[in-house]
Design a protein around this motif. Structure first.
Motif, PDB file in Angstrom:
ATOM      1  N   GLY A   7      -3.723  -0.668   3.149  1.00 24.29           N
ATOM      2  CA  GLY A   7      -5.134  -1.005   3.362  1.00 24.29           C
ATOM      3  C   GLY A   7      -5.896  -1.456   2.139  1.00 24.29           C
ATOM      4  N   THR A  29     -10.458  -3.901   0.775  1.00 25.31           N
ATOM      5  CA  THR A  29      -9.721  -3.140   1.778  1.00 25.31           C
ATOM      6  C   THR A  29      -9.503  -4.025   2.996  1.00 25.31           C
ATOM      7  OG1 THR A  29     -11.784  -2.282   2.697  1.00 25.31           O
ATOM      8  CG2 THR A  29     -10.676  -0.928   1.025  1.00 25.31           C
ATOM      9  N   TYR A  30      -8.482  -3.675   3.779  1.00 21.14           N
ATOM     10  CA  TYR A  30      -8.224  -4.413   5.005  1.00 21.14           C
ATOM     11  C   TYR A  30      -7.743  -3.462   6.090  1.00 21.14           C
ATOM     12  CZ  TYR A  30      -3.256  -4.097   3.844  1.00 21.14           C
ATOM     13  OH  TYR A  30      -2.013  -3.631   3.532  1.00 21.14           O
ATOM     14  N   GLN A  31      -7.894  -3.906   7.324  1.00 22.85           N
ATOM     15  CA  GLN A  31      -7.418  -3.150   8.479  1.00 22.85           C
ATOM     16  C   GLN A  31      -6.770  -4.137   9.441  1.00 22.85           C
ATOM     17  OE1 GLN A  31     -10.418  -0.935  10.563  1.00 22.85           O
ATOM     18  NE2 GLN A  31      -9.019  -0.334  12.185  1.00 22.85           N
ATOM     19  N   THR A  40     -11.117  -7.748   6.574  1.00 27.59           N
ATOM     20  CA  THR A  40     -11.006  -7.360   5.173  1.00 27.59           C
ATOM     21  C   THR A  40     -12.375  -7.443   4.528  1.00 27.59           C
ATOM     22  OG1 THR A  40      -9.825  -7.739   3.089  1.00 27.59           O
ATOM     23  CG2 THR A  40     -10.375  -9.677   4.369  1.00 27.59           C
TER      24      THR A  40
END
Length: 85
Positions: A7, A29-31, A40
């Motif tokens: 993430g 951050t990313y999901q 992101t």
């Protein structure tokens, strides 16, 4: 850019602030969702922040990205070029 699989993302790119284009480093951050869509949040040096929507294609080898802001719609893509063991 480099993602850590947990993430977090780091990288470098271009940013435009007040019409001036410059190089910038970023972290973020990313999901990723079960349907291969994701979001992101990037924080660039100099304080610029950006939220992107993306979808992974080609078995995760490519990401098609979209940014939407006030009066702005931008798209782009990223391709995997290196995988660490």
């Amino acid at each position: 850019m480099t993602s850590d699989g947990s993430g977090n993302i780091t990288g470098s790119g271009k940013q435009t602030v007040g019409g001036q284009v410059s190089d910038a480093q970023f972290t973020g951050t990313y999901q990723i969702n079960a349907d291969c869509t994701g979001t992101t949040h990037l924080q660039f040096t100099g304080g610029v922040q950006s939220d992107l929507f993306f979808v992974l294609v080609q078995d995760g080898q490519e990401a098609m990205m979209l940014y939407e802001g006030p009066g702005v719609l931008e798209s782009g893509n990223a391709k995997r070029v290196h995988t660490k063991p």
